[in-house]
Design a protein around this motif. Sequence first.
Motif, PDB file in Angstrom:
ATOM      1  N   GLU A  59      -1.382  14.356   4.838  1.00  0.00           N
ATOM      2  CA  GLU A  59      -1.202  13.897   3.269  1.00  0.00           C
ATOM      3  C   GLU A  59      -0.108  14.279   2.386  1.00  0.00           C
ATOM      4  OE1 GLU A  59      -5.840  13.783   1.740  1.00  0.00           O
ATOM      5  OE2 GLU A  59      -5.033  15.744   1.893  1.00  0.00           O
ATOM      6  N   ASP A  64       2.420   6.786   6.367  1.00  0.00           N
ATOM      7  CA  ASP A  64       1.469   5.572   6.561  1.00  0.00           C
ATOM      8  C   ASP A  64       0.929   5.437   7.844  1.00  0.00           C
ATOM      9  OD1 ASP A  64       2.147   4.403   3.634  1.00  0.00           O
ATOM     10  OD2 ASP A  64       4.169   4.358   4.603  1.00  0.00           O
ATOM     11  N   VAL A  65       1.693   5.785   8.831  1.00  0.00           N
ATOM     12  CA  VAL A  65       1.261   5.582  10.481  1.00  0.00           C
ATOM     13  C   VAL A  65       1.668   6.724  11.027  1.00  0.00           C
ATOM     14  CG1 VAL A  65       1.383   4.338  12.316  1.00  0.00           C
ATOM     15  CG2 VAL A  65       1.854   3.060  10.122  1.00  0.00           C
ATOM     16  N   ALA A  89      -9.586  10.497  10.990  1.00  0.00           N
ATOM     17  CA  ALA A  89      -9.579   9.178  10.529  1.00  0.00           C
ATOM     18  C   ALA A  89     -10.711   9.164   9.436  1.00  0.00           C
ATOM     19  CB  ALA A  89      -9.890   8.221  11.391  1.00  0.00           C
ATOM     20  N   LEU A  92      -8.852  11.472   6.695  1.00  0.00           N
ATOM     21  CA  LEU A  92      -7.744  10.909   5.843  1.00  0.00           C
ATOM     22  C   LEU A  92      -8.164   9.596   5.474  1.00  0.00           C
ATOM     23  CD1 LEU A  92      -5.111  12.168   8.326  1.00  0.00           C
ATOM     24  CD2 LEU A  92      -5.440  12.849   5.802  1.00  0.00           C
ATOM     25  N   LYS A  93      -9.277   9.102   5.667  1.00  0.00           N
ATOM     26  CA  LYS A  93      -9.749   7.541   5.291  1.00  0.00           C
ATOM     27  C   LYS A  93      -8.605   6.593   5.837  1.00  0.00           C
ATOM     28  CE  LYS A  93     -12.145   8.809   1.072  1.00  0.00           C
ATOM     29  NZ  LYS A  93     -11.942  10.246   1.190  1.00  0.00           N
ATOM     30  N   MET A  94      -8.293   6.878   7.210  1.00  0.00           N
ATOM     31  CA  MET A  94      -7.354   6.006   7.707  1.00  0.00           C
ATOM     32  C   MET A  94      -8.070   5.063   9.234  1.00  0.00           C
ATOM     33  SD  MET A  94      -3.847   8.009   8.026  1.00  0.00           S
ATOM     34  CE  MET A  94      -2.909   8.197   6.715  1.00  0.00           C
ATOM     35  N   HIS A  95      -7.420   4.078   9.386  1.00  0.00           N
ATOM     36  CA  HIS A  95      -7.741   3.634  10.576  1.00  0.00           C
ATOM     37  C   HIS A  95      -7.266   4.195  11.813  1.00  0.00           C
ATOM     38  CE1 HIS A  95      -8.956  -0.141   8.265  1.00  0.00           C
ATOM     39  NE2 HIS A  95      -7.765   0.254   7.702  1.00  0.00           N
ATOM     40  N   TYR A  96      -7.825   4.130  13.022  1.00  0.00           N
ATOM     41  CA  TYR A  96      -7.320   4.975  14.383  1.00  0.00           C
ATOM     42  C   TYR A  96      -7.598   4.202  15.459  1.00  0.00           C
ATOM     43  CZ  TYR A  96     -11.894   6.638  16.081  1.00  0.00           C
ATOM     44  OH  TYR A  96     -13.281   7.201  16.408  1.00  0.00           O
ATOM     45  N   SER A 122      -3.454   5.010  10.929  1.00  0.00           N
ATOM     46  CA  SER A 122      -2.706   4.190  10.091  1.00  0.00           C
ATOM     47  C   SER A 122      -3.571   3.834   8.920  1.00  0.00           C
ATOM     48  CB  SER A 122      -2.608   2.722  10.780  1.00  0.00           C
ATOM     49  OG  SER A 122      -2.022   1.912  10.075  1.00  0.00           O
ATOM     50  N   LYS A 123      -2.630   3.893   7.759  1.00  0.00           N
ATOM     51  CA  LYS A 123      -3.299   3.435   6.408  1.00  0.00           C
ATOM     52  C   LYS A 123      -3.655   1.812   6.470  1.00  0.00           C
ATOM     53  CE  LYS A 123      -1.061   6.716   3.296  1.00  0.00           C
ATOM     54  NZ  LYS A 123       0.100   7.025   2.322  1.00  0.00           N
ATOM     55  N   TYR A 124      -3.058   1.148   7.439  1.00  0.00           N
ATOM     56  CA  TYR A 124      -3.202  -0.298   7.479  1.00  0.00           C
ATOM     57  C   TYR A 124      -4.203  -0.583   8.902  1.00  0.00           C
ATOM     58  CZ  TYR A 124       0.627   0.017   4.283  1.00  0.00           C
ATOM     59  OH  TYR A 124       1.519   0.213   3.392  1.00  0.00           O
TER      60      TYR A 124
END
Length: 270
Positions: A59, A64-65, A89, A92-96, A122-124
Amino acid sequence: MRKLLTVLVGFLMVVPTVAAAQPDTGRPGRPLTVMTYNIHHGAGIDGVLDLERIAALIETSGADVIGLQEVDRHWDVRSNWVDQPAWFAKRLKMHYAYAANLDLPPVKPGDPRRQYGTAILSKYPIKDFANTLLPLYPTGEQRGLAVANITVRGAKLRFTNTHLTSNNNAERLEQAQKVVELLSGSSTPTVLVGDLNATPAAPEIKTLTAAYDDTWAEIGDGPGYTIEAGNPTKRIDFQLHGAGLRPVRATVPVTPASDHLPVVATFVLS
């Protein structure tokens, strides 16, 4: 004279129109911050298993990735049987995406399989993902190349993550050659991160840097040592990149959260 003026006026009126009709090929750059980190299954140099301090570090970095190595998934008691990529994931509220280079049956029938490998956060959204196993010698541990295709604010990015073998130079060289082979032939901007278990002058690293630029060598300040975390003396964790990515900053944050230190770099993605 009047005819000449008429022609000149007509020319001046046409020139701006023609210029405006030319396609605008310039695209604004997209800042992209990347981290690579061998997390040692979440155990720090103090011997404490603590995923939260790794998450907090991610954080703070603004990454971003992220490419993580030595990631457990229901592995055993050393990591409390936790599904670590899913935990990160969610936290951090991310894709994985997860690459299980070791995949063993559970201790008890009906439990999840025991897995160990690499992860990408990834944030995206991750559009697609594949993991390819790398050359393995009889005394080695299976390694892989994880590849994720990600769209970053309209721009395509190929993000790749690996962890080369630690105990055989010849095996590691074959793995590096396979990585170059697998990634060749694409014009998509590519980042290759990972624990490569060799220093910059090694043949296996030179194999990789013949195809991709070494971000730290370009813009890093100082030696960039990443291991051992308490008193680092070698640079074996890398961020390499291809065309379409311009590095602007690279750091090695100091943290006791693993036996490695992470590498964080910011690029402009075009």
